[in-house]
Design an enzyme around this catalytic site. Structure first.
Site, short mmCIF file in Angstrom:
data_model
loop_
_atom_site.label_atom_id
_atom_site.label_comp_id
_atom_site.label_asym_id
_atom_site.label_seq_id
_atom_site.Cartn_x
_atom_site.Cartn_y
_atom_site.Cartn_z
N THR A 1 -7.49 6.38 -6.36
CA THR A 1 -6.68 5.87 -7.07
C THR A 1 -5.64 4.94 -5.97
O THR A 1 -4.69 4.22 -6.39
CB THR A 1 -5.76 6.88 -7.82
OG1 THR A 1 -5.36 7.73 -7.04
CG2 THR A 1 -6.44 7.40 -9.03
N CYS B 1 1.04 -1.27 -0.10
CA CYS B 1 -0.02 0.19 0.07
C CYS B 1 0.74 1.33 -0.14
O CYS B 1 1.79 1.31 0.95
CB CYS B 1 -0.73 -0.04 1.24
SG CYS B 1 -1.71 1.70 1.29
N HIS C 1 -8.21 14.83 1.05
CA HIS C 1 -7.79 15.90 0.36
C HIS C 1 -8.16 17.23 1.04
O HIS C 1 -9.17 17.32 1.19
CB HIS C 1 -8.19 16.10 -1.22
CG HIS C 1 -7.61 14.72 -2.16
ND1 HIS C 1 -6.78 14.71 -3.05
CD2 HIS C 1 -8.43 13.73 -2.23
CE1 HIS C 1 -6.80 13.54 -3.46
NE2 HIS C 1 -7.50 12.98 -3.00
N HIS D 1 -4.02 1.28 8.26
CA HIS D 1 -4.50 0.96 6.81
C HIS D 1 -6.17 0.63 7.01
O HIS D 1 -6.33 -0.34 7.56
CB HIS D 1 -3.86 -0.46 6.26
CG HIS D 1 -4.44 -0.30 4.81
ND1 HIS D 1 -3.83 0.14 3.78
CD2 HIS D 1 -5.54 -1.34 4.39
CE1 HIS D 1 -4.50 -0.25 2.50
NE2 HIS D 1 -5.50 -1.07 3.01
N ASN E 1 -12.38 10.58 -1.87
CA ASN E 1 -12.93 9.66 -3.10
C ASN E 1 -13.00 7.94 -2.50
O ASN E 1 -11.99 7.75 -2.31
CB ASN E 1 -11.94 9.71 -4.28
CG ASN E 1 -11.96 11.16 -4.84
OD1 ASN E 1 -13.02 11.76 -4.84
ND2 ASN E 1 -10.62 11.64 -5.12
N HIS F 1 -7.99 8.61 2.90
CA HIS F 1 -7.31 10.05 2.78
C HIS F 1 -8.33 11.19 2.25
O HIS F 1 -9.18 10.71 1.50
CB HIS F 1 -6.10 9.84 1.72
CG HIS F 1 -6.66 9.57 0.31
ND1 HIS F 1 -6.67 8.36 -0.28
CD2 HIS F 1 -6.81 10.18 -0.68
CE1 HIS F 1 -6.83 8.31 -1.29
NE2 HIS F 1 -7.00 9.34 -1.89
N ASP G 1 0.38 16.80 -1.44
CA ASP G 1 0.17 15.76 -2.69
C ASP G 1 1.19 15.77 -3.48
O ASP G 1 1.68 16.93 -3.86
CB ASP G 1 -1.45 16.09 -3.20
CG ASP G 1 -1.87 15.20 -3.98
OD1 ASP G 1 -2.81 14.36 -3.88
OD2 ASP G 1 -1.28 15.05 -5.25
#
Ligand code: 5GP
Ligand code: ZN
Length: 114
Positions: free
Chosen positions: A95, A4, A102, A46, A87, A100, A30
């Site tokens: 992706t 990961c 942003h 995780h 997302n 996470h 990022d």
């Protein structure tokens, strides 16, 4: 978790530009910024995405929003404003399969999303 990307960033195996770190979370820039300020906040644990959150994870997600409040203030975008995006899965364009958030800011962001 092996293989990961963000777990490797947590362990230091992959370098990142850290903005904030505590026992449970990491915030880093990022690599492909879409705004003047674009950082990611992740739990060190995780968790693949929001679908995989358990009841026990609610504390860490609440904690992450405290981190967001702190970090946006330190980055000087709390008053001007910022957007939080997470997302989940393919249609949203996730992706990296490690939860996470942003943080985007530092300019007038486009609306609407989607
Ligand atoms: P997603 O598309 O899953 O919502 O967001 C993943 C984000 O991780 C993307 O904005 C992408 O630019 C960022 N990213 C991908 N690989 C790396 C990396 O190796 N280092 C950092 N700092 N960010 C990365
Ligand atoms: Zn991970």
């Amino acid at each position: 978790m092996e293989d990961c990307l963000f777990c490797k960033i947590v362990s230091g195996e992959i370098p990142s530009t850290k903005v904030y770190e505590d026992e449970k979370t990491l915030c880093f820039k990022d690599i492909n910024p879409e705004a003047p300020v674009h950082v990611l906040v992740i739990p060190k644990k995780h968790i693949s995405n929001i679908n995989e959150l358990s009841k026990d994870d609610e504390e860490i997600i609440g904690h992450i929003f405290g981190v967001i409040k702190k970090v946006t203030k330190e980055l000087g975008i709390s008053e001007s404003g910022y957007r939080i995006v997470s997302n989940c899965n393919e249609d949203a364009g996730q992706t990296v399969p490690h939860v996470h958030f942003h943080i985007l800011g530092g300019k007038k962001l486009q609306v609407p999303m989607g």
